[in-house]
Design an enzyme around this catalytic site. Structure first.
Site, short mmCIF file in Angstrom:
data_model
loop_
_atom_site.label_atom_id
_atom_site.label_comp_id
_atom_site.label_asym_id
_atom_site.label_seq_id
_atom_site.Cartn_x
_atom_site.Cartn_y
_atom_site.Cartn_z
N ILE A 479 0.84 -1.21 0.00
CA ILE A 479 0.00 0.00 0.00
C ILE A 479 0.87 1.26 0.00
O ILE A 479 0.42 2.34 0.36
CB ILE A 479 -0.97 0.01 1.20
CG1 ILE A 479 -0.21 -0.01 2.54
CG2 ILE A 479 -1.91 -1.18 1.13
CD1 ILE A 479 -1.12 0.18 3.76
N ASN A 628 14.73 -2.60 4.50
CA ASN A 628 15.18 -1.70 3.43
C ASN A 628 15.25 -0.30 4.05
O ASN A 628 14.23 0.26 4.44
CB ASN A 628 14.19 -1.73 2.25
CG ASN A 628 14.58 -0.75 1.14
OD1 ASN A 628 15.01 0.38 1.40
ND2 ASN A 628 14.41 -1.17 -0.10
N GLU A 702 3.74 2.25 11.73
CA GLU A 702 2.94 3.04 12.66
C GLU A 702 3.77 3.60 13.81
O GLU A 702 3.27 4.39 14.60
CB GLU A 702 1.80 2.18 13.20
CG GLU A 702 0.81 1.81 12.11
CD GLU A 702 -0.11 0.67 12.51
OE1 GLU A 702 0.40 -0.34 13.03
OE2 GLU A 702 -1.33 0.79 12.31
#
Lengths: 742, 183
Positions: A479, A628, A702
């Protein structure tokens, strides 16, 4: 859901101290690879939900209820059927979903739209030959309503508030005696903070294109974060078996929680497509996204902190009011981070849900922590001031060595290290009491960051082809988080196949089931599934090479062992495949798992206008292995910016006469723009979490929002001496308290 | 109706209520420009019309039959990217990618506005504005990015425009990150 054949399966019952990501020599993991889907995205070639082409496609435009409570008496379809281009007006009072589905739920969301539970409920869909014709007819469609009783003002229904059943966090939790500790403590804080309803406001509106196949199965091209459970929600809503529903979500224009479950356009498009016998595309108007998907609940949080004279916490209380529609289970888990952030013997963390006829409340980026840490971390700032302590020192003093409620160890916890590193890099020591810069008051603030880590059952298939390339497939999604890229890096590191030779097939329920993207579990869960598939493939390659797996080195497409070097493609013969499957186990009970960090912010507040500008902001984060560095950093940039929005601008206004959202678009709901965000600084701490999963990584999407708004708010207080406890901190709330400019 | 888009001639039989955005997306297969709000509030639909950046959701196709329209597909493609497209990839100037075509088209138009000497709200010298980070942020604020890649978007544009003061190149940023995450 998880029917498995020859599969490498792991339940996280025990720690997993070794990882093939540490022994691989490909040099792919952790490096800041450019996104593998990047060239497509920047050239407009990535295909989002509303961008698939079909012959004979019809356009659907949703019809929104224009009362806040009551029922639909009649829909005068004939009044618009004769308009040019209109094909039909479709509604199904029983099967249309009234609200969006919650994340991970496999049942149908609440159905039935003759009854109107909130303003903006989707009651019908107009289908036409063109978008323009459908929109025109939908806006003209005469609907007769019978108004009913609704509750549109939270103050009115406050006495009806109830303790919701436990969800991801307990509805009510008590340990020791907070009242007594408050009465006895030499220093205490008892304050109430409020945060407003918010909207995820992903840039891509919810969209579904429904295509019925000849065998009676449905393919839905949708913008969904969790296709596996969403297909189940959709099948149950339509009365189909789960096998008959396929969801395709290859590219998703942002989610932030709003696309965890199916939204009303999906069922409407599917029913309309069946009725008109053509594929139907239904894209929500932006206003409908605000009105008819999900909001983050408003909160009212009473924070009580009791401390000994040295600053050690004796009690932590966070008692919250939240709201949702009557009959809906989900509650905003405000206290979820408070359970584990600080030590302190006496604890009361509770929620009371107020039933109200507003749009459904559900998950938005870091449900719980994003708002709960506003209250907690601002109250900690107030406590530090009352104690005459440095806010960083207060937090370090109360860092918990074990879970303060469950008594189990943390899987890894780098809070103090993050606080120290952040303070050092930001120049926290030089923090003045208040500083003037022309007509600007300048101040600094900080806050801790914590976000719980979750592992969710997921699977993935990896194939090695005879030409030495590989394919990874899973119903996992990307997403914007970077899933395409990190999954390629994991496979590359273990299999020794360059990232450029690995094809990713995500976002399709025809692939092995996965938990999808949400709750920051995506990388750990689907990454582990890919890891396990690759582990099995490495064993197969070793067997083909006739060496032990740990004596086999895989690099740049070659297998090296026993003094031989053979190409991986050759070893793969006609091709090899394996499925990896991960499940949570005892580790999540035997350890408390969370990511930690620290935020530091510097703001300027204009003495004349009250305008607030974030001048500098820095976050230090520890979330296990960084898969990453580039995409992880971007996740943190995004989270911190959500925090700036929550602190300063984002607020949904509910009309207390009818529950209607007054600011239902991007002009009136203010997300941060480029000029609101300075060059944010993000740093990572080295960490591995052997209890979380075999890749040793925890969630990061988050973590960046958790605590971020509090750091900004604390900086505003440091600059002005005005403590605003009603969020967002808009200039009108500051003006009266600002000093005269002399 | 007839149109010239990305240097190519198109014929399309569309409703007079059709916006440039819907013309491209629903009739011509050019889905690069995105619909985020359909009200000119988010910038995801930004295209270039006669070289100027325009919210294509706010202007009707029928009005632009004699204009040169450029969409993201016309700026560059996979394998032959525009320097800004390349810089957005290197600097991670996006996440979900939905606002990205609009950001890049907007940046092309914005840099042309600066080259022409058009001032902005934050320009110190209205007659000769200089492109620094504050100018880039201000002038790109019509393009929302909810993933909030703003710092990286500024980096990408600064590098392509060779604006002063120089910031870190993508390579320099990568090197610093590798130092933090690899033992």
């Amino acid at each position: 859901m998880f029917g498995l054949g020859t599969t490498n399966s792991l339940t996280m019952d025990k720690p997993h101290p070794s990882s093939l990501l540490d022994t691989g020599v490909q040099g792919a993991i952790s490096r800041p690879f450019d996104r593998v889907d990047g060239p497509k995205k920047v050239s407009g070639a990535a295909t989002y939900a509303a961008e698939y082409e079909f012959d004979n496609l019809a356009y659907g435009f949703l019809v929104s209820a224009r009362i806040g409570a009551g029922k639909v008496v009649s829909i005068d379809a004939d009044a618009v059927r004769s308009l040019p281009g209109v094909i039909d007006v479709v509604w199904d009072f029983k099967r249309f979903i009234r609200v969006a589905g919650q994340g991970g739920e496999t049942k149908a969301p609440t159905q039935g739209v003759q009854e109107i539970a909130f303003s903006g409920e989707i009651i019908a869909i107009v289908v036409a030959e063109s978008y323009e014709a459908a929109r025109d007819a939908a806006l003209q469609l005469p609907v007769t309503y019978e108004a009913g009783q609704g509750v549109f003002d939270l103050a009115v229904n406050r006495d009806e508030a109830y303790t919701p059943p436990d969800l991801v966090t307990p509805g009510h939790f008590a340990q020791g005696d907070v009242d007594k500790a408050m009465a006895e403590a030499p220093v205490s804080i008892d304050v109430t903070y409020t945060t407003p309803s918010q909207n995820s406001a992903a840039m891509e509106p919810h969209a579904s294109t429904a295509v019925w196949e000849e065998d009676g199965s449905l393919t839905l091209y949708g913008a969904y974060q969790m296709p596996t459970s969403d297909a189940s929600q959709l099948a149950k809503s339509l009365g189909l078996s789960a096998k008959k529903v396929r969801i395709v979500s290859r590219y998703i224009g942002g989610g932030f929680g709003s696309k965890l479950g199916i939204a009303p356009e999906s069922v409407a498009a599917a029913i309309a497509a069946k009725q008109v016998g053509r594929p139907v595309k239904a894209v929500m108007a932006r206003q409908q996204v605000f009105e008819a998907t999900v909001r983050r609940s408003n909160t009212e949080q009473r924070l009580r902190l009791a401390a000994n004279a040295d600053g050690r916490l004796a009690a932590i209380g966070q008692e919250s009011y939240v709201s949702n529609q009557p009959g809906e289970d989900y509650f905003e888990p405000v206290g979820i981070g408070t359970h584990m952030l600080y030590a302190g013997e006496n604890r009361l963390i509770s929620h009371l849900q107020i039933p109200v006829n507003y749009v459904l409340s559900g998950s938005m980026r870091a449900p719980g922590e994003a708002v709960g840490m506003i209250g907690l971390e601002c109250a900690m700032d107030e406590l530090a001031e009352r104690l005459g302590m440095d806010p960083v020192a207060l937090r370090k003093l109360n860092d918990a060595s074990i879970d303060p409620e469950k008594g189990v160890p943390f899987s890894s916890r780098s809070l103090t290290a993050a606080l120290d590193e952040g303070a050092r890099r930001f120049g926290w020591k030089e923090r003045p009491v208040a500083r003037r810069d022309g007509e600007w008051l300048v101040g600094m603030g900080m806050a801790s960051a914590v976000r719980g880590n979750m592992l969710m059952e997921s699977s993935a298939k990896v194939e090695i082809h005879p030409d030495g390339s590989a394919t990874v497939s899973s119903a996992m999604t990307d997403i914007g988080t970077g899933s395409y890229t990190i999954l390629a890096q994991i496979a590359s590191e273990i299999l020794g196949i360059p990232v450029a030779r690995i094809t990713l097939e995500l976002g399709d329920t025809n692939a092995p089931p996965a938990a999808g993207s949400g709750g920051s579990w995506g990388a750990g869960s689907s990454g582990s599934a890919v890891y396990l598939a690759c582990e099995m493939l490495k064993d197969k390659l070793a067997k083909a090479m006739d060496v032990e797996a740990d004596a086999l080195t895989l690099k740049d497409g070659m297998a090296i062992g026993a003094n031989r070097s053979v190409s991986i493609g050759e070893l793969a013969g006609e091709g090899l495949e394996a499925t990896g499957h991960i499940k949570p186990g005892k580790q999540e009970k035997e350890t408390t798992q969370a990511s930690f960090g620290a935020h530091f912010a510097e703001v300027g507040v204009n003495m004349v206008t009250g305008e607030i500008r974030v001048r500098r902001m820095l976050g230090v984060f520890a979330a296990g292995r960084v898969l990453n560095a580039k995409t992880a950093r971007s996740q943190c940039l995004g989270g911190m910016t959500f925090g700036i929005g929550a602190a300063l601008t984002e607020e949904l206004y509910h009309d207390t006469r009818n529950g209607k959202l007054v600011n239902h678009d991007l002009a009136e709901y203010h997300v941060p723009v480029n000029a609101d965000v300075p060059q944010l600084e993000v740093h990572f701490l080295q960490e591995r979490d052997i209890h979380a999963n075999p890749i040793h990584a925890k969630g990061i999407g988050e973590l960046g929002i958790s605590g971020a708004a509090a750091a900004v708010a604390n900086a505003v207080y440091n600059a002005t001496g005005v403590r605003v406890r009603e969020f967002p901190i808009t200039l009108d709330k500051l003006l009266a308290g600002l000093p005269d400019m002399k | 109706m007839h149109f010239t888009i990305n240097g190519r001639a198109y014929e399309a039989d569309v409703d007079i209520r059709t916006s440039i955005l819907d013309l491209c997306r629903e009739h011509l297969g050019l889905t690069g420009a995105k619909k985020g709000c359909d009200h000119g509030q988010c910038g995801a639909c930004t295209v270039l019309i006669d070289g100027r950046r325009v919210n294509s959701c706010l202007t009707l196709a029928v009005m632009h039959q004699d204009d040169e329209i450029t969409t993201i597909e016309g700026l560059g493609q996979i394998g032959d990217p525009h320097p800004l497209q390349e810089a957005f990839v290197r600097h991670d100037g996006y996440q979900c990618g939905y606002c990205t075509p609009g950001q890049i088209c907007s940046a092309v138009g914005m840099l042309d506005e600066v080259a022409k000497g058009w001032p902005s709200h934050v320009s110190e010298d209205l007659a000769a504005p200089l492109l620094d980070d504050g100018e880039i942020s201000e002038r790109m604020s019509g393009n929302l990015c909810r993933c909030a890649a703003y710092p990286n978007i500024v980096d990408a544009i600064r590098e392509v425009a060779q604006a002063e003061p120089e910031g870190r190149t993508a390579d320099e940023k990568d090197a610093a990150m590798i130092g933090e995450v690899l033992a």
